[in-house]
Design an enzyme around this catalytic site. Structure first.
Site, PDB file in Angstrom:
ATOM      1  N   ASP A 134      -4.998  -7.566  -6.385  1.00 30.85           N
ATOM      2  CA  ASP A 134      -3.999  -6.575  -6.782  1.00 30.85           C
ATOM      3  C   ASP A 134      -4.571  -5.554  -7.772  1.00 30.85           C
ATOM      4  O   ASP A 134      -3.933  -4.552  -8.066  1.00 30.85           O
ATOM      5  CB  ASP A 134      -2.781  -7.304  -7.382  1.00 30.85           C
ATOM      6  CG  ASP A 134      -1.547  -6.429  -7.441  1.00 30.85           C
ATOM      7  OD1 ASP A 134      -1.590  -5.312  -6.880  1.00 30.85           O
ATOM      8  OD2 ASP A 134      -0.546  -6.859  -8.028  1.00 30.85           O
ATOM      9  N   ASP A 175       2.044   4.387  -5.018  1.00 30.58           N
ATOM     10  CA  ASP A 175       0.747   4.065  -5.610  1.00 30.58           C
ATOM     11  C   ASP A 175      -0.337   5.080  -5.223  1.00 30.58           C
ATOM     12  O   ASP A 175      -1.506   4.905  -5.548  1.00 30.58           O
ATOM     13  CB  ASP A 175       0.339   2.632  -5.220  1.00 30.58           C
ATOM     14  CG  ASP A 175      -0.484   1.942  -6.306  1.00 30.58           C
ATOM     15  OD1 ASP A 175      -0.451   2.393  -7.462  1.00 30.58           O
ATOM     16  OD2 ASP A 175      -1.175   0.962  -5.976  1.00 30.58           O
ATOM     17  N   LYS A 192       2.033  -9.342  -4.311  1.00 31.75           N
ATOM     18  CA  LYS A 192       3.025  -9.063  -5.346  1.00 31.75           C
ATOM     19  C   LYS A 192       4.349  -9.746  -5.017  1.00 31.75           C
ATOM     20  O   LYS A 192       4.641  -9.969  -3.850  1.00 31.75           O
ATOM     21  CB  LYS A 192       3.295  -7.546  -5.397  1.00 31.75           C
ATOM     22  CG  LYS A 192       2.193  -6.717  -6.004  1.00 31.75           C
ATOM     23  CD  LYS A 192       2.573  -5.242  -5.990  1.00 31.75           C
ATOM     24  CE  LYS A 192       1.509  -4.374  -6.623  1.00 31.75           C
ATOM     25  NZ  LYS A 192       1.284  -4.650  -8.056  1.00 31.75           N
ATOM     26  N   ASP A 200       0.699  -0.607  -1.931  1.00 28.47           N
ATOM     27  CA  ASP A 200      -0.010  -1.681  -2.623  1.00 28.47           C
ATOM     28  C   ASP A 200       0.814  -2.965  -2.553  1.00 28.47           C
ATOM     29  O   ASP A 200       1.722  -3.169  -3.348  1.00 28.47           O
ATOM     30  CB  ASP A 200      -0.251  -1.258  -4.084  1.00 28.47           C
ATOM     31  CG  ASP A 200      -0.990  -2.326  -4.882  1.00 28.47           C
ATOM     32  OD1 ASP A 200      -1.512  -3.283  -4.267  1.00 28.47           O
ATOM     33  OD2 ASP A 200      -1.052  -2.194  -6.128  1.00 28.47           O
ATOM     34  N   ARG A 243      -8.770   0.391  -9.137  1.00 30.07           N
ATOM     35  CA  ARG A 243     -10.050   0.628  -9.818  1.00 30.07           C
ATOM     36  C   ARG A 243     -11.224   0.487  -8.863  1.00 30.07           C
ATOM     37  O   ARG A 243     -12.286   1.070  -9.077  1.00 30.07           O
ATOM     38  CB  ARG A 243     -10.179  -0.319 -11.016  1.00 30.07           C
ATOM     39  CG  ARG A 243     -10.161  -1.768 -10.649  1.00 30.07           C
ATOM     40  CD  ARG A 243      -9.896  -2.666 -11.846  1.00 30.07           C
ATOM     41  NE  ARG A 243      -8.489  -2.689 -12.217  1.00 30.07           N
ATOM     42  CZ  ARG A 243      -8.013  -3.281 -13.312  1.00 30.07           C
ATOM     43  NH1 ARG A 243      -8.838  -3.905 -14.138  1.00 30.07           N
ATOM     44  NH2 ARG A 243      -6.733  -3.254 -13.571  1.00 30.07           N
ATOM     45  N   GLU A 279      -6.675  -3.285  -7.232  1.00 29.67           N
ATOM     46  CA  GLU A 279      -7.390  -2.585  -6.165  1.00 29.67           C
ATOM     47  C   GLU A 279      -7.695  -1.127  -6.493  1.00 29.67           C
ATOM     48  O   GLU A 279      -8.656  -0.564  -5.987  1.00 29.67           O
ATOM     49  CB  GLU A 279      -6.576  -2.660  -4.869  1.00 29.67           C
ATOM     50  CG  GLU A 279      -5.457  -1.628  -4.714  1.00 29.67           C
ATOM     51  CD  GLU A 279      -4.374  -1.683  -5.784  1.00 29.67           C
ATOM     52  OE1 GLU A 279      -4.204  -2.751  -6.387  1.00 29.67           O
ATOM     53  OE2 GLU A 279      -3.716  -0.655  -6.036  1.00 29.67           O
TER      54      GLU A 279
HETATM   55  N1  BES Z   1      -0.431  -0.214  -8.593  1.00 28.01           N
HETATM   56  C1  BES Z   1      -0.437  -1.236  -9.545  1.00 28.01           C
HETATM   57  C2  BES Z   1      -0.017  -0.781 -10.938  1.00 28.01           C
HETATM   58  C3  BES Z   1       1.405  -0.321 -11.091  1.00 28.01           C
HETATM   59  C4  BES Z   1       2.348  -1.169 -11.644  1.00 28.01           C
HETATM   60  C5  BES Z   1       1.797   0.954 -10.740  1.00 28.01           C
HETATM   61  C6  BES Z   1       3.652  -0.747 -11.806  1.00 28.01           C
HETATM   62  C7  BES Z   1       3.104   1.375 -10.912  1.00 28.01           C
HETATM   63  C8  BES Z   1       4.024   0.531 -11.444  1.00 28.01           C
HETATM   64  C9  BES Z   1      -1.834  -1.847  -9.659  1.00 28.01           C
HETATM   65  O1  BES Z   1      -2.604  -1.800  -8.516  1.00 28.01           O
HETATM   66  C10 BES Z   1      -1.628  -3.281  -9.980  1.00 28.01           C
HETATM   67  O2  BES Z   1      -1.146  -3.971  -9.142  1.00 28.01           O
HETATM   68  N2  BES Z   1      -1.974  -3.683 -11.181  1.00 28.01           N
HETATM   69  C11 BES Z   1      -1.755  -5.015 -11.603  1.00 28.01           C
HETATM   70  C12 BES Z   1      -3.056  -5.750 -11.619  1.00 28.01           C
HETATM   71  C13 BES Z   1      -2.972  -7.164 -12.091  1.00 28.01           C
HETATM   72  C14 BES Z   1      -1.993  -7.980 -11.294  1.00 28.01           C
HETATM   73  C15 BES Z   1      -4.320  -7.789 -11.989  1.00 28.01           C
HETATM   74  C16 BES Z   1      -1.140  -4.945 -12.968  1.00 28.01           C
HETATM   75  O3  BES Z   1      -1.607  -4.148 -13.795  1.00 28.01           O
HETATM   76  O4  BES Z   1      -0.131  -5.610 -13.178  1.00 28.01           O
HETATM   77 ZN    ZN Z   2      -2.128  -0.325  -7.183  1.00 27.67          ZN
HETATM   78 MN    MN Z   3      -2.317  -3.476  -7.275  1.00 23.88          MN
END
Ligand code: BES
Ligand code: ZN
Ligand code: MN
Length: 502
Positions: free
Chosen positions: A352, A293, A282, A275, A356, A354
């Site tokens: 990001d 992920d 990111k 991801d 869901r 993604e």
């Molecule tokens: N895969 C990440 C969530 C994640 C964060 C998993 C830390 C493991 C450790 C997810 O896809 C993501 O990026 N979520 C973001 C979304 C936001 C930027 C809209 C989040 O929750 O920060």
């Molecule tokens: Zn993710």
């Molecule tokens: Mn993400």
């Protein structure tokens, strides 16, 4: 690593072994059982350790004694079990892991052990043996496949022999040991998939591992390739793959396929093999963690393996949508609106978010199996990491299903904790341009992510969502979890399915 586990009836002090493991509860001055038998043979060396204050029996405390001919064993490993009133299967798992790692450090390859907890600990012989085998195998887990310099790496244990003096318990211990081995090895499979870097463990690789495993254990496996997913209309899932990389696919694993009259449970696991965030890219710091992920998918694959080997009397389906989330000229952009298998149009505001998108279509597709229950598991939100950290998964959905998972979570120490599902949160998902927006902003981010998913679950099917973000890879080791992938979810799922109540 595959370890040979056996149960023998005999006396621990008579074993010709590289090492024998016995235990001590905290606060016990005059040990009983197997520890007493060994102590006697050692002319009171263990009681001397206790009296001298050098060994207190605290959890995971360890001492090694050298019998020098007083016993046929070369070494005695004494492990602490902590306070008797606090003793649980968790303490037995931890003590077993601690003793096994010590044995390996000493160059032991064949280990003999008593079954911690089966005597004074008050556990049933089945669960005690399961805990000892689980703790041993999980504790010894290492990820070595990419190391070329192996000189300093201690060899793996090749056998674990559980020694029990009461012959009437042998059968129960054997069946517990088998369950423990299946649970632990299936968890190690999930750990390998998570630890394996994303340049290797891409969707093609994970699908290949799943299908090979299915062949080995007798699961049905079908892989839906990208054209089929397009044909079906999984645009939400596929939009994550627009940025290129390895083609998306969905793995469908099935245990007891076609057997009628069994309850059907569908497990859905987020399988983003890397991801980057996509166009909403990111920051570089810690981005490497996003190789994990796909930990939800790994948990589902591991759980299906165990379900097959344990021959669980359920129809169990595992669905893992697999894709990378990459940025390129074709990648989804913030503001894009895509369709979904459910038919709802979705506004993407941050590429990001993604996971869901992939899960939405997989959850809808779960309906094809007419399930009695659906459970999804996903490293879904940073918000979950902030809220619960690495010691509990956030859980949302059907109360009674959630309760079953909670009980299993306590037993396996893969804990879950309920998050609210108040309808008011859904307000945050109203879109100006589409049926729904996939992101509800910062407040309660893990909750609104779960609410978003709920809109794609087939009507009236009991469903629970588990957010395991932050639990999939840990930075500091625990007795039976090394630094790196945890395999979180496999034991939780298998325990839930073993106790299934309709
Ligand atoms: N895969 C990440 C969530 C994640 C964060 C998993 C830390 C493991 C450790 C997810 O896809 C993501 O990026 N979520 C973001 C979304 C936001 C930027 C809209 C989040 O929750 O920060
Ligand atoms: Zn993710
Ligand atoms: Mn993400």
């Amino acid at each position: 690593m595959s370890i040979q586990v056996n149960v023998i009836v005999g006396e621990i002090q008579k074993q010709e072994a590289q090492a024998v493991v016995v235990n001590l509860f905290e606060g016990v001055e005059n040990p009983g059982g197997a520890t007493a038998a060994l102590d006697q043979a050692l002319s009171g060396q263990i009681t001397s350790l206790i009296k001298g204050g050098d060994f207190k029996g605290k959890s995971n405390e360890i001492a090694v004694l050298y019998p020098s001919g007083k016993l046929p064993a070369q070494r005695v490993i004494l492990v602490g079990l902590g306070k008797p009133e606090k003793f649980t299967v968790e303490a037995a798992r931890q003590a077993s892991a601690t003793a096994a790692k010590k044995a390996r450090d000493l160059g032991v390859t064949h280990l003999h052990s008593v079954v911690h907890g089966a005597g004074a600990g008050g556990l049933s012989p089945e669960s005690a043996a399961q805990a000892v085998v689980e703790g041993t195998i999980l504790g010894l887990y290492r990820f070595l496949e990419l190391k070329t310099k192996r000189e300093d790496i201690k060899p793996d244990l090749t056998s674990l022999t559980l020694v029990e003096f009461d012959a009437s318990r042998q059968a129960a211990l054997e069946s517990g040991a088998t369950v423990g081995q299946i649970m632990a090895e299936s968890t190690c499979l999930a750990r390998d998939l998570v630890n394996r870097p994303a340049n290797i463990a891409n969707p093609t690789h994970i699908a290949a591992v799943a299908s090979e495993m299915a062949e080995d254990v007798g699961l049905q496996c079908r892989i839906m390739e990208k054209p089929e997913l397009e044909e079906l209309g999984m645009e939400a899932f596929l939009s994550v793959n627009w940025g290129g990389g390895d083609p998306a696919r969905m793995v469908i694993l099935e245990h007891n396929a076609g057997v009628s009259d069994l309850p059907t449970v569908v497990l859905v696991g987020k399988g983003i093999t890397f991801d980057t965030g996509g166009i909403s890219i990111k920051p570089a710091k810690d981005m490497w963690l996003m190789k994990g992920d796909m930990a939800g998918a790994a948990a589902v694959i591991g759980a299906l393996r165990a379900a097959a080997l344990l021959e669980l009397p359920l129809h169990i389906v595992g669905l893992t949508p697999l894709t990378e989330n990459m940025p390129d000229a074709f990648a989804a952009k913030p503001g894009d609106v895509v369709g979904s298998l459910k038919g709802l149009t979705i506004e993407i505001t941050n590429t990001d978010a993604e996971g869901r998108m992939a899960l939405a279509d997989a959850l809808t597709y779960a309906g094809e199996f007419h399930p009695d229950a659906i459970i999804d598991i996903a490293t879904l939100t940073g918000s979950h990491v902030v809220a619960l950290g690495e010691h509990a998964a956030g859980a949302m959905g059907d109360e009674s299903l959630l309760e079953q998972l909670k009980v299993a979570g306590e037993e396996t120490r893969e804990r879950i904790w309920p998050m609210p599902m108040f309808e008011e949160y859904a307000e945050q998902l109203k879109s100006n341009v589409a049926d729904i927006v996939h992101l509800g902003g910062r407040p309660a981010g893990c909750v609104t992510a779960g609410i978003f998913l709920s809109k794609f679950v087939p009507n009236d099917v009991p469903w629970v969502h588990l957010d395991i973000a932050g639990m999939e890879i840990v930075a500091s080791p625990r007795p039976y979890i090394a630094k790196g992938a945890t395999g979180m979810g496999v034991r939780l799922f298998v325990e839930t399915l073993r106790n299934w109540k309709v």
